[in-house]
Design a protein around this motif. Sequence first.
Motif, PDB file in Angstrom:
ATOM      1  N   MET A 120       0.831  -1.199   0.000  1.00  0.00           N
ATOM      2  CA  MET A 120       0.000   0.000   0.000  1.00  0.00           C
ATOM      3  C   MET A 120       0.869   1.254   0.000  1.00  0.00           C
ATOM      4  O   MET A 120       0.618   2.197  -0.749  1.00  0.00           O
ATOM      5  CB  MET A 120      -0.938   0.007   1.209  1.00  0.00           C
ATOM      6  N   LEU A 121       1.906   1.259   0.821  1.00  0.00           N
ATOM      7  CA  LEU A 121       2.814   2.410   0.865  1.00  0.00           C
ATOM      8  C   LEU A 121       3.531   2.575  -0.474  1.00  0.00           C
ATOM      9  O   LEU A 121       3.715   3.691  -0.958  1.00  0.00           O
ATOM     10  CB  LEU A 121       3.822   2.254   2.000  1.00  0.00           C
ATOM     11  N   GLU A 122       3.898   1.464  -1.068  1.00  0.00           N
ATOM     12  CA  GLU A 122       4.578   1.500  -2.358  1.00  0.00           C
ATOM     13  C   GLU A 122       3.651   2.077  -3.441  1.00  0.00           C
ATOM     14  O   GLU A 122       4.084   2.890  -4.266  1.00  0.00           O
ATOM     15  CB  GLU A 122       5.017   0.083  -2.730  1.00  0.00           C
ATOM     16  N   ALA A 123       2.382   1.675  -3.417  1.00  0.00           N
ATOM     17  CA  ALA A 123       1.423   2.173  -4.407  1.00  0.00           C
ATOM     18  C   ALA A 123       1.163   3.665  -4.247  1.00  0.00           C
ATOM     19  O   ALA A 123       0.852   4.355  -5.208  1.00  0.00           O
ATOM     20  CB  ALA A 123       0.112   1.400  -4.297  1.00  0.00           C
ATOM     21  N   GLN A 124       1.328   4.156  -3.033  1.00  0.00           N
ATOM     22  CA  GLN A 124       1.096   5.574  -2.756  1.00  0.00           C
ATOM     23  C   GLN A 124       2.358   6.409  -2.923  1.00  0.00           C
ATOM     24  O   GLN A 124       2.355   7.598  -2.619  1.00  0.00           O
ATOM     25  CB  GLN A 124       0.562   5.750  -1.332  1.00  0.00           C
ATOM     26  N   ASP A 125       3.437   5.794  -3.381  1.00  0.00           N
ATOM     27  CA  ASP A 125       4.729   6.467  -3.540  1.00  0.00           C
ATOM     28  C   ASP A 125       5.192   7.143  -2.252  1.00  0.00           C
ATOM     29  O   ASP A 125       5.712   8.265  -2.271  1.00  0.00           O
ATOM     30  CB  ASP A 125       4.677   7.491  -4.680  1.00  0.00           C
ATOM     31  N   VAL A 126       5.003   6.449  -1.149  1.00  0.00           N
ATOM     32  CA  VAL A 126       5.451   6.952   0.146  1.00  0.00           C
ATOM     33  C   VAL A 126       6.972   6.836   0.199  1.00  0.00           C
ATOM     34  O   VAL A 126       7.578   6.000  -0.471  1.00  0.00           O
ATOM     35  CB  VAL A 126       4.774   6.142   1.285  1.00  0.00           C
ATOM     36  N   SER A 127       7.571   7.660   1.010  1.00  0.00           N
ATOM     37  CA  SER A 127       9.036   7.702   1.083  1.00  0.00           C
ATOM     38  C   SER A 127       9.624   6.333   1.418  1.00  0.00           C
ATOM     39  O   SER A 127       8.995   5.510   2.086  1.00  0.00           O
ATOM     40  CB  SER A 127       9.485   8.712   2.139  1.00  0.00           C
TER      41      SER A 127
END
Length: 173
Positions: A120-127
């Motif tokens: 999910m974090l990867e899909a949201q381009d989170v740091s």
Amino acid sequence: MATLDKYEYKVRTDEMKQLIKEAKFAEAMEIADSIDWRRVKNTKMLCVVSDIYKINHKFEESKEILLLAYEKNQTSRLIVYSLCELCIKMDEVVEANEYLKEFIRLAPKDNGRYILRYKMLEAQDVSLEERISVLEEYKKQVEEKNKELDAQFEIEKKLPPEPIVMPFENLPD
């Protein structure tokens, strides 16, 4: 989608399973398209069909089938996991987050939650730092579980009894 009797349904699903074994997913999807899945009660079969659609990049259809399975079995962590993963692929982050919460509620000790959070974090381009923190949390959890297992093993680990040594008084020379 025609209404099938039990025999026709069995023949088509068996054919579909054979095509899956042969990695002929497009052909398996053609058969899947011919069945009205709303009438099927077998959640495992619904999950298989959902996977067929997913492999063929038909994510909407895959999600529809998974939702049918979810209606029939809302306590299956595997169905909820798949729904969350699919919503992430479809950039439906809010819905994915709801399924993630549901997955954690159903399986609080399942390490799959870390994988889903990371995706999910990867899909949201989170740091990268935030994504790394999820992996570190996962690593910490695995290390704690390993310590628990090691402790259990030590408790259950018993030394074999020492062999009984009998004195032999009358040994021949």
